[in-house]
Scaffold this motif. Sequence first.
Motif, PDB file in Angstrom:
ATOM      1  N   ARG A   1       4.003  -5.787   1.784  1.00  0.00           N
ATOM      2  CA  ARG A   1       3.660  -4.687   2.687  1.00  0.00           C
ATOM      3  C   ARG A   1       3.533  -3.399   1.883  1.00  0.00           C
ATOM      4  N   GLY A   2       2.672  -2.547   2.332  1.00  0.00           N
ATOM      5  CA  GLY A   2       2.403  -1.282   1.671  1.00  0.00           C
ATOM      6  C   GLY A   2       0.908  -1.083   1.646  1.00  0.00           C
ATOM      7  N   PRO A   3       0.425  -0.125   0.967  1.00  0.00           N
ATOM      8  CA  PRO A   3       1.150   0.910   0.244  1.00  0.00           C
ATOM      9  C   PRO A   3       1.747   1.938   1.204  1.00  0.00           C
ATOM     10  N   PHE A   4       2.713   2.650   0.709  1.00  0.00           N
ATOM     11  CA  PHE A   4       3.411   3.627   1.534  1.00  0.00           C
ATOM     12  C   PHE A   4       3.070   5.063   1.148  1.00  0.00           C
ATOM     13  N   LYS A   5       2.080   5.230   0.305  1.00  0.00           N
ATOM     14  CA  LYS A   5       1.566   6.561  -0.033  1.00  0.00           C
ATOM     15  C   LYS A   5       0.435   6.887   0.938  1.00  0.00           C
ATOM     16  N   LYS A   6       0.367   8.116   1.343  1.00  0.00           N
ATOM     17  CA  LYS A   6      -0.665   8.560   2.280  1.00  0.00           C
ATOM     18  C   LYS A   6      -2.053   8.322   1.680  1.00  0.00           C
ATOM     19  N   ASN A   7      -2.995   7.929   2.514  1.00  0.00           N
ATOM     20  CA  ASN A   7      -4.407   7.736   2.163  1.00  0.00           C
ATOM     21  C   ASN A   7      -4.685   6.522   1.278  1.00  0.00           C
ATOM     22  N   ARG A   8      -3.736   5.609   1.121  1.00  0.00           N
ATOM     23  CA  ARG A   8      -4.004   4.389   0.355  1.00  0.00           C
ATOM     24  C   ARG A   8      -4.010   3.197   1.301  1.00  0.00           C
ATOM     25  N   ILE A   9      -4.941   2.267   1.064  1.00  0.00           N
ATOM     26  CA  ILE A   9      -5.066   1.115   1.958  1.00  0.00           C
ATOM     27  C   ILE A   9      -4.569  -0.184   1.338  1.00  0.00           C
ATOM     28  N   VAL A  10      -4.456  -0.241   0.011  1.00  0.00           N
ATOM     29  CA  VAL A  10      -4.025  -1.470  -0.647  1.00  0.00           C
ATOM     30  C   VAL A  10      -3.423  -1.143  -2.013  1.00  0.00           C
ATOM     31  N   ASP A  11      -2.413  -1.914  -2.375  1.00  0.00           N
ATOM     32  CA  ASP A  11      -1.862  -1.909  -3.732  1.00  0.00           C
ATOM     33  C   ASP A  11      -2.168  -3.283  -4.306  1.00  0.00           C
ATOM     34  N   VAL A  12      -2.698  -3.338  -5.503  1.00  0.00           N
ATOM     35  CA  VAL A  12      -3.004  -4.626  -6.131  1.00  0.00           C
ATOM     36  C   VAL A  12      -2.102  -4.844  -7.341  1.00  0.00           C
ATOM     37  N   SER A  13      -1.985  -6.090  -7.732  1.00  0.00           N
ATOM     38  CA  SER A  13      -1.201  -6.432  -8.919  1.00  0.00           C
ATOM     39  C   SER A  13      -1.891  -5.907 -10.177  1.00  0.00           C
ATOM     40  N   LYS A  14      -1.166  -5.917 -11.272  1.00  0.00           N
ATOM     41  CA  LYS A  14      -1.722  -5.431 -12.533  1.00  0.00           C
ATOM     42  C   LYS A  14      -2.905  -6.294 -12.987  1.00  0.00           C
ATOM     43  N   ALA A  15      -2.823  -7.614 -12.806  1.00  0.00           N
ATOM     44  CA  ALA A  15      -3.934  -8.504 -13.173  1.00  0.00           C
ATOM     45  C   ALA A  15      -5.192  -8.147 -12.381  1.00  0.00           C
ATOM     46  N   ALA A  16      -5.028  -7.883 -11.095  1.00  0.00           N
ATOM     47  CA  ALA A  16      -6.160  -7.507 -10.255  1.00  0.00           C
ATOM     48  C   ALA A  16      -6.710  -6.140 -10.670  1.00  0.00           C
ATOM     49  N   ALA A  17      -5.823  -5.209 -10.987  1.00  0.00           N
ATOM     50  CA  ALA A  17      -6.249  -3.872 -11.432  1.00  0.00           C
ATOM     51  C   ALA A  17      -7.064  -3.973 -12.713  1.00  0.00           C
ATOM     52  N   ARG A  18      -6.643  -4.844 -13.608  1.00  0.00           N
ATOM     53  CA  ARG A  18      -7.358  -5.039 -14.869  1.00  0.00           C
ATOM     54  C   ARG A  18      -8.768  -5.571 -14.600  1.00  0.00           C
ATOM     55  N   LYS A  19      -8.873  -6.550 -13.694  1.00  0.00           N
ATOM     56  CA  LYS A  19     -10.183  -7.125 -13.366  1.00  0.00           C
ATOM     57  C   LYS A  19     -11.089  -6.097 -12.677  1.00  0.00           C
ATOM     58  N   LEU A  20     -10.491  -5.188 -11.930  1.00  0.00           N
ATOM     59  CA  LEU A  20     -11.263  -4.133 -11.255  1.00  0.00           C
ATOM     60  C   LEU A  20     -11.571  -2.959 -12.193  1.00  0.00           C
TER      61      LEU A  20
END
Length: 116
Positions: free
Chosen positions: A78-97
């Motif tokens: 569950r999350g993200p809990f920061k305003k204006n964010r819709i998704v948090d991804v894993s580091k592997a996914a961030a690298r691919k993006l």
Amino acid sequence: MIIFSFLTCGSQHERQQYQETGMASFYNDKFEGKKTASGEKYKASKFTAAHKSLKFNTLIKVTNLKNKKTVIVRVNDRGPFKKNRIVDVSKAAARKLNMEQDGIVNVKIEVVEKRK
């Protein structure tokens, strides 16, 4: 048989309909090995994500709108809990993006497969 076909078509329609656009971030290294809301441990090497309302194990396609790179991730937190964010991804996914340097990027998410 007709009911089953109707339900299958309905599910496909739902999958095609759900999409969301907004900001994404990725998990900090300090979360490695910690339990997610689903109960499994976070692993930076896995393609997972946190979303506020999608069911656990739902597969979503995340598209970085800046460079059009995409990744399929499984919702397990569950999350993200920061305003204006819709998704948090894993580091592997961030690298691919290709979002590691930017940290926060504008994305589109689409449901690929809903799971129970």
